[in-house]
Design a protein around this motif. Structure first.
Motif, PDB file in Angstrom:
ATOM      1  N   SER A   1      25.319   4.353  -0.954  1.00  0.00           N
ATOM      2  CA  SER A   1      24.884   3.011  -0.580  1.00  0.00           C
ATOM      3  C   SER A   1      23.517   3.036   0.085  1.00  0.00           C
ATOM      4  O   SER A   1      22.998   4.098   0.468  1.00  0.00           O
ATOM      5  CB  SER A   1      25.897   2.373   0.369  1.00  0.00           C
ATOM      6  OG  SER A   1      25.787   2.943   1.666  1.00  0.00           O
ATOM      7  N   GLU A   2      22.960   1.871   0.270  1.00  0.00           N
ATOM      8  CA  GLU A   2      21.660   1.734   0.921  1.00  0.00           C
ATOM      9  C   GLU A   2      21.699   2.183   2.379  1.00  0.00           C
ATOM     10  O   GLU A   2      20.656   2.391   3.000  1.00  0.00           O
ATOM     11  CB  GLU A   2      21.201   0.277   0.845  1.00  0.00           C
ATOM     12  CG  GLU A   2      22.114  -0.701   1.578  1.00  0.00           C
ATOM     13  CD  GLU A   2      21.631  -2.130   1.492  1.00  0.00           C
ATOM     14  OE1 GLU A   2      20.626  -2.390   0.808  1.00  0.00           O
ATOM     15  OE2 GLU A   2      22.285  -3.005   2.108  1.00  0.00           O
ATOM     16  N   ASN A   3      22.909   2.360   2.928  1.00  0.00           N
ATOM     17  CA  ASN A   3      23.057   2.744   4.333  1.00  0.00           C
ATOM     18  C   ASN A   3      23.044   4.249   4.563  1.00  0.00           C
ATOM     19  O   ASN A   3      23.020   4.699   5.712  1.00  0.00           O
ATOM     20  CB  ASN A   3      24.359   2.171   4.895  1.00  0.00           C
ATOM     21  CG  ASN A   3      24.408   0.661   4.829  1.00  0.00           C
ATOM     22  OD1 ASN A   3      23.418  -0.010   5.110  1.00  0.00           O
ATOM     23  ND2 ASN A   3      25.553   0.122   4.443  1.00  0.00           N
TER      24      ASN A   3
ATOM     25  N   SER B   1      21.368   7.479   4.963  1.00  0.00           N
ATOM     26  CA  SER B   1      20.006   7.966   5.240  1.00  0.00           C
ATOM     27  C   SER B   1      19.685   9.256   4.494  1.00  0.00           C
ATOM     28  O   SER B   1      18.513   9.592   4.311  1.00  0.00           O
ATOM     29  CB  SER B   1      19.820   8.178   6.749  1.00  0.00           C
ATOM     30  OG  SER B   1      20.752   9.119   7.250  1.00  0.00           O
TER      31      SER B   1
ATOM     32  N   ASN C   1      17.218   9.196   1.668  1.00  0.00           N
ATOM     33  CA  ASN C   1      15.789   9.090   1.952  1.00  0.00           C
ATOM     34  C   ASN C   1      15.103  10.451   1.933  1.00  0.00           C
ATOM     35  O   ASN C   1      13.886  10.541   2.132  1.00  0.00           O
ATOM     36  CB  ASN C   1      15.571   8.446   3.329  1.00  0.00           C
ATOM     37  CG  ASN C   1      16.106   7.027   3.396  1.00  0.00           C
ATOM     38  OD1 ASN C   1      16.062   6.292   2.418  1.00  0.00           O
ATOM     39  ND2 ASN C   1      16.630   6.659   4.554  1.00  0.00           N
TER      40      ASN C   1
ATOM     41  N   GLU D   1      29.730  -1.087  -4.001  1.00  0.00           N
ATOM     42  CA  GLU D   1      28.718  -0.474  -3.138  1.00  0.00           C
ATOM     43  C   GLU D   1      27.346  -1.061  -3.451  1.00  0.00           C
ATOM     44  O   GLU D   1      26.936  -1.107  -4.611  1.00  0.00           O
ATOM     45  CB  GLU D   1      28.722   1.032  -3.390  1.00  0.00           C
ATOM     46  CG  GLU D   1      27.877   1.856  -2.461  1.00  0.00           C
ATOM     47  CD  GLU D   1      28.091   3.355  -2.706  1.00  0.00           C
ATOM     48  OE1 GLU D   1      28.729   4.000  -1.866  1.00  0.00           O
ATOM     49  OE2 GLU D   1      27.645   3.854  -3.769  1.00  0.00           O
ATOM     50  N   LYS D   2      26.614  -1.460  -2.408  1.00  0.00           N
ATOM     51  CA  LYS D   2      25.251  -1.965  -2.577  1.00  0.00           C
ATOM     52  C   LYS D   2      24.301  -0.782  -2.556  1.00  0.00           C
ATOM     53  O   LYS D   2      24.270  -0.003  -1.599  1.00  0.00           O
ATOM     54  CB  LYS D   2      24.893  -2.949  -1.469  1.00  0.00           C
ATOM     55  CG  LYS D   2      23.552  -3.635  -1.675  1.00  0.00           C
ATOM     56  CD  LYS D   2      23.296  -4.652  -0.575  1.00  0.00           C
ATOM     57  CE  LYS D   2      21.943  -5.338  -0.778  1.00  0.00           C
ATOM     58  NZ  LYS D   2      21.654  -6.307   0.318  1.00  0.00           N
ATOM     59  N   ARG D   3      23.511  -0.632  -3.626  1.00  0.00           N
ATOM     60  CA  ARG D   3      22.677   0.556  -3.804  1.00  0.00           C
ATOM     61  C   ARG D   3      21.204   0.197  -3.978  1.00  0.00           C
ATOM     62  O   ARG D   3      20.868  -0.811  -4.611  1.00  0.00           O
ATOM     63  CB  ARG D   3      23.137   1.341  -5.045  1.00  0.00           C
ATOM     64  CG  ARG D   3      24.531   1.925  -4.933  1.00  0.00           C
ATOM     65  CD  ARG D   3      24.963   2.528  -6.249  1.00  0.00           C
ATOM     66  NE  ARG D   3      26.177   3.330  -6.127  1.00  0.00           N
ATOM     67  CZ  ARG D   3      26.781   3.914  -7.159  1.00  0.00           C
ATOM     68  NH1 ARG D   3      26.281   3.777  -8.379  1.00  0.00           N
ATOM     69  NH2 ARG D   3      27.873   4.630  -6.963  1.00  0.00           N
ATOM     70  N   ASN D   4      20.365   1.091  -3.469  1.00  0.00           N
ATOM     71  CA  ASN D   4      18.916   0.924  -3.653  1.00  0.00           C
ATOM     72  C   ASN D   4      18.402   1.583  -4.929  1.00  0.00           C
ATOM     73  O   ASN D   4      17.276   1.300  -5.350  1.00  0.00           O
ATOM     74  CB  ASN D   4      18.157   1.518  -2.459  1.00  0.00           C
ATOM     75  CG  ASN D   4      18.187   0.600  -1.250  1.00  0.00           C
ATOM     76  OD1 ASN D   4      18.330  -0.614  -1.386  1.00  0.00           O
ATOM     77  ND2 ASN D   4      18.066   1.177  -0.065  1.00  0.00           N
TER      78      ASN D   4
ATOM     79  N   LYS E   1      16.556  -0.305  -7.778  1.00  0.00           N
ATOM     80  CA  LYS E   1      15.212  -0.863  -7.609  1.00  0.00           C
ATOM     81  C   LYS E   1      14.188  -0.165  -8.503  1.00  0.00           C
ATOM     82  O   LYS E   1      13.117  -0.695  -8.771  1.00  0.00           O
ATOM     83  CB  LYS E   1      14.769  -0.727  -6.146  1.00  0.00           C
ATOM     84  CG  LYS E   1      15.546  -1.603  -5.173  1.00  0.00           C
ATOM     85  CD  LYS E   1      15.016  -1.448  -3.759  1.00  0.00           C
ATOM     86  CE  LYS E   1      15.794  -2.294  -2.764  1.00  0.00           C
ATOM     87  NZ  LYS E   1      15.638  -3.739  -3.034  1.00  0.00           N
TER      88      LYS E   1
ATOM     89  N   ASN F   1      22.375  -5.246  -7.640  1.00  0.00           N
ATOM     90  CA  ASN F   1      22.384  -3.978  -6.913  1.00  0.00           C
ATOM     91  C   ASN F   1      23.761  -3.608  -6.353  1.00  0.00           C
ATOM     92  O   ASN F   1      23.876  -2.681  -5.558  1.00  0.00           O
ATOM     93  CB  ASN F   1      21.360  -4.001  -5.779  1.00  0.00           C
ATOM     94  CG  ASN F   1      21.557  -5.187  -4.840  1.00  0.00           C
ATOM     95  OD1 ASN F   1      22.611  -5.820  -4.826  1.00  0.00           O
ATOM     96  ND2 ASN F   1      20.533  -5.492  -4.052  1.00  0.00           N
TER      97      ASN F   1
END
Length: 231
Positions: free
Chosen positions: A36-38, A40, A43, A75-78, A81, A96
């Protein structure tokens, strides 16, 4: 049947976990993964690179001494993008939110139908970030009809299959594709349950927007009701 009742129906089909991968792989060799976008950890590498994704997944499995990483429903995913296929100028309509469950494992892995089925349709969906080769099966159980979708397959998986073909539970239906054919992802299976196929053939949205989430969650219940991973 209301969505809550259908959820209970799916859970009741079989008390033991059903399998779309090798049935000899026990639940203890699966591990959930947060994409998910949460998270870290996402990154720390280039999420636009399928090679970097593959390295991340392989490291995760090795670290935990597991064979399959799974998860992602609602699940919200980046990651989406990176592709214009999912974008919209209206943030509420940007797609997303993931509607299936992903099973991350090596390319070439065999895929099986968890239930008796007929082949509804199949197609190669070659857009960047799309499914690539895809198979959709139709299931009829206790007067209920629903469908399962298998995305990110090998090209060979759709070369000899036929619409209407009868399949027994446990039959091998496909193998996983690699990044060159599967929409440019690290190898994995996208497995999704669909109640109403509408007019889709060989395809159905596997990612939706926040605006349309309620509709799609009702039509695409959690596939883990069948797989029972982590139970």
């Amino acid at each position: 049947m209301h969505s809550e009742d259908f959820f209970l129906f799916l859970k009741s089909i079989h008390k033991k976990p059903l399998r779309v991968l090798d049935a000899t792989i026990p639940n203890s060799d699966y591990i959930s993964i947060d994409l998910s976008e949460n998270n870290s950890d996402l990154n720390t590498f280039n999420v636009s690179s399928s090679q970097d994704w593959q390295g991340f997944i392989q490291h995760y499995l090795k670290k935990h001494n597991k064979k399959v990483a799974f998860g992602g429903y609602a699940e919200k995913r980046n990651i989406y993008k990176r592709s214009t296929y999912f974008k919209s100028q209206n943030i509420e309509e940007e797609r997303n939110i993931h509607l299936g469950i992903d099973l991350w494992i090596a390319a070439g892995t065999k895929i099986y139908t968890p239930l008796d089925a007929t082949v509804h349709s199949f197609k190669n969906n070659p857009n960047f970030g799309d499914y690539g080769p895809t198979i959709i099966l139709k299931h009829s159980i206790k007067d209920q009809v629903f469908y399962t979708l298998y995305g990110h397959l090998s090209v060979a998986s759709i070369q000899s299959i036929k619409v209407g073909q009868l399949l027994k539970a446990g039959a091998c239906i496909a193998t996983l594709g690699d990044a060159t054919v599967n929409g440019d992802y690290a190898p994995h299976l996208h497995f999704q349950i669909i109640r109403n196929m509408e007019d889709y053939i060989g395809d159905y949205p596997g990612v939706c927007s926040k605006k349309n989430l309620n509709k799609f969650i009702k039509n695409c219940p959690d596939p883990n009701t069948l797989l029972k991973l982590g139970y």
